[in-house]
Each structure stands twice: as structure tokens, then as C-alpha cells.
Design a protein around this motif. Structure first.
Motif, short mmCIF file in Angstrom:
data_model
loop_
_atom_site.label_atom_id
_atom_site.label_comp_id
_atom_site.label_asym_id
_atom_site.label_seq_id
_atom_site.Cartn_x
_atom_site.Cartn_y
_atom_site.Cartn_z
N TRP A 135 12.22 14.60 -0.12
CA TRP A 135 12.39 15.11 1.25
C TRP A 135 11.41 14.93 2.06
N ALA A 136 10.23 14.96 2.00
CA ALA A 136 9.02 14.83 2.84
C ALA A 136 9.07 13.47 3.34
N CYS A 137 9.44 12.12 2.48
CA CYS A 137 9.51 10.95 3.11
C CYS A 137 10.83 10.81 4.05
N TRP A 138 11.82 11.74 3.81
CA TRP A 138 12.74 11.69 4.85
C TRP A 138 12.35 12.01 6.02
N THR A 139 11.78 13.37 5.91
CA THR A 139 11.09 13.95 7.14
C THR A 139 10.41 13.08 8.02
N LEU A 140 9.42 12.40 7.29
CA LEU A 140 8.53 11.49 7.84
C LEU A 140 9.39 10.29 8.57
N ILE A 141 10.36 9.81 8.23
CA ILE A 141 11.47 8.72 8.68
C ILE A 141 11.96 9.37 9.90
N GLN A 142 12.43 10.58 9.91
CA GLN A 142 13.28 11.10 10.99
C GLN A 142 12.05 11.24 12.17
N GLU A 143 10.81 11.73 11.94
CA GLU A 143 9.80 11.70 12.65
C GLU A 143 9.01 10.85 13.29
N SER A 144 9.20 9.71 12.55
CA SER A 144 7.99 8.50 12.93
C SER A 144 8.50 8.11 14.29
N GLY A 145 9.82 8.18 14.62
CA GLY A 145 10.05 7.40 16.10
C GLY A 145 9.94 6.12 16.23
N ASN A 146 9.01 5.82 17.18
CA ASN A 146 8.84 4.40 17.55
C ASN A 146 7.31 4.10 17.22
N LEU A 147 6.81 4.80 15.99
CA LEU A 147 5.35 4.36 15.63
C LEU A 147 5.48 3.21 14.78
N THR A 148 4.60 2.33 14.98
CA THR A 148 4.43 1.01 14.21
C THR A 148 3.06 1.02 13.73
N THR A 149 2.82 0.13 12.41
CA THR A 149 1.63 -0.10 12.26
C THR A 149 0.69 -0.91 13.04
N PRO A 150 -0.66 -0.84 12.88
CA PRO A 150 -1.69 -1.30 14.17
C PRO A 150 -1.48 -2.93 14.17
N SER A 151 -1.54 -3.59 13.12
CA SER A 151 -1.78 -5.15 13.16
C SER A 151 -0.35 -5.67 13.35
N LEU A 152 0.52 -5.62 12.13
CA LEU A 152 2.09 -6.23 12.11
C LEU A 152 2.89 -5.52 12.99
N MET A 156 7.10 2.41 11.23
CA MET A 156 6.69 3.20 10.00
C MET A 156 7.82 4.03 9.33
N SER A 157 9.07 3.85 9.73
CA SER A 157 10.26 4.15 9.21
C SER A 157 10.49 3.28 7.74
N PHE A 158 10.30 2.02 8.07
CA PHE A 158 10.35 1.18 6.96
C PHE A 158 9.21 1.42 5.88
N VAL A 159 8.17 1.72 6.45
CA VAL A 159 6.96 2.00 5.46
C VAL A 159 7.40 3.06 4.55
N TYR A 160 7.99 4.25 5.03
CA TYR A 160 8.28 5.41 4.32
C TYR A 160 9.50 5.05 3.55
N ALA A 161 10.43 4.14 3.81
CA ALA A 161 11.60 3.87 3.03
C ALA A 161 11.58 3.59 1.56
N LEU A 162 10.66 2.50 1.33
CA LEU A 162 10.56 2.33 0.12
C LEU A 162 9.85 3.42 -1.01
N PRO A 163 8.99 4.02 -0.69
CA PRO A 163 8.57 5.28 -1.40
C PRO A 163 9.84 6.50 -1.26
N LEU A 164 10.55 6.42 -0.38
CA LEU A 164 11.76 7.51 -0.47
C LEU A 164 12.56 6.99 -1.61
N VAL A 165 12.84 5.52 -1.67
CA VAL A 165 13.80 5.16 -2.70
C VAL A 165 13.09 5.43 -4.16
N GLY A 166 11.95 5.16 -4.24
CA GLY A 166 11.13 5.82 -5.48
C GLY A 166 11.17 7.00 -6.03
#
Length: 208
Positions: A135-152, A156-166
């Protein structure tokens, strides 16, 4: 000692024994078993890819020190996220295969129903914890918006997606393990480096 007893380790019944029943360390049979094995294969595949990616990126980071060029910052970023994905994607598989770190002090206690109740409670706690983190990961995905990682610039919604599945896998598999323990009891250890002693089994006291 009968020949049949010497053919298997202490506390582990032969494979053709009539009382050999599945337990939390095994996968269910039938259609559900096929689904679980398919999901397990996918999760292990993602974990293997993450492991290979971390290995290659760490080697690249090491070689960069000897090159007359500026280092690539994205290698360290991606390897860190790869470790996160590897850790959480494989968590559910370890629940099914009984591979998580555990203290087996309770397994030697009597009566047997108390040990079974403790194991069921432990699985339920793990399931609740996995559901809470999912549930916390799902909340982070909903609230990440247009946030992205600094380099690549990975969303951030994709970064949180795999932990959500796990975490979802961990919660579901823990509930299934609790049902299997409640129905069949606690099986003998199936880890190669563990003591092959059954939990509160009648054959344990007879062969001691």
C-alpha cells in the motif's frame, strides 16, 4: 534399525511414505500450482536480470577509474536501483521456498498445536507487513507525479513498481503458506544446509 529407516535422514519420511504431505515450503498442486510456478519463474527471471545488471555496472565503475574520461554517474544510480529491485522482487519467492532467515527455537517445543499456531501467526504477520508496504508503494506511485531519477531520468513510478509487485507477492504467498501450515502442519526442513529434523513429528522421538 530397519533398512527403510536408514535410507532417509532422521525425521524425514521416505518420498513414498503415506504420511508425506505438502507443507509451506512446497508449491500447491493443480492449476494453482502452475500459476504459482509461472509467477515464480517471472520473479526469478527479473531477479537474475537485476543481478547480472549489477555485476556489469560494478565492473564498468571499476574500469572507469583507469580511463582518461569522466565517470558515468548513471552506472552507480542504476546499480543501486537494481539492488532494490532484486531484493524486493525475490522476497515472495523466498516465502514460498521457506528461504527467509528464521529462528527455529519454537519448533522444539510441545505441544505441536502451539508450534503450528506460532508458524501461522508468523505467516500472517509477514502477510500484513507485505500488504502494508504494498500500500505504501502504491501511494508513492500515485504521488510521484513527474519525478524522475537524477541521471537516467527514470520515472519514479517505475522505480516503485517492482517493489510493489514484490510486496504483493510476499503478502499473497504468506497467506497461502499460513493456510498450508494450518491444514498440513509444519514439514521437515528442505534446505540442504539445515538439520533434517521434523517439527514435533512422532518419528522424531521414536528414532532419537
Amino acid at each position: 534399525m530397519a533398512p527403510s529407516e536408514s535410507a532417509s535422514p532422521v525425521g524425514v519420511p521416505p518420498p513414498d511414505a503415506p504420511d508425506a504431505r505438502p507443507g509451506p515450503g512446497t508449491e500447491p498442486g493443480g492449476a494453482l500450482g502452475r500459476v504459482v510456478r509461472a509467477i515464480t519463474g517471472i520473479e526469478l527471471g527479473v531477479a537474475a536480470l537485476a543481478t547480472a545488471m549489477i555485476f556489469v555496472l560494478v565492473l564498468v565503475q571499476a574500469f572507469q577509474r583507469y580511463l582518461p574520461v569522466d565517470g558515468w554517474t548513471w552506472t552507480g544510480e542504476l546499480s543501486r536501483y537494481g539492488l532494490v529491485w532484486l531484493t524486493f522482487v525475490a522476497a515472495g519467492v523466498l516465502v514460498t521456498r521457506d528461504g527467509h532467515i528464521a529462528l527455529q527455537v519454537v519448533d522444539t517445543l510441545r505441544p505441536a498445536w502451539l508450534v503450528r499456531a506460532v508458524h501461522v501467526l508468523a505467516h500472517l504477520v509477514v502477510a500484513a507487513t507485505g500488504a502494508g508496504f504494498a500500500w505504501a508503494c502504491w501511494t508513492l506511485i500515485q504521488e510521484s507525479g513527474n519525478l524522475t531519477t537524477p541521471s537516467l531520468q527514470i520515472p519514479m513510478s517505475f522505480v516503485y513498481a517492482l517493489p510493489l509487485v514484490g510486496f504483493v507477492s510476499t503478502a499473497v504467498r504468506s497467506l497461502l503458506a499460513a493456510v498450508l501450515v494450518l491444514r498440513y502442519g509444519i514439514p521437515a526442513s528442505r534446505e540442504r544446509d539445515a538439520l533434517p529434523v521434523s517439527v514435533n513429528g512422532p518419528e522424531q522421538g521414536a528414532r532419537a
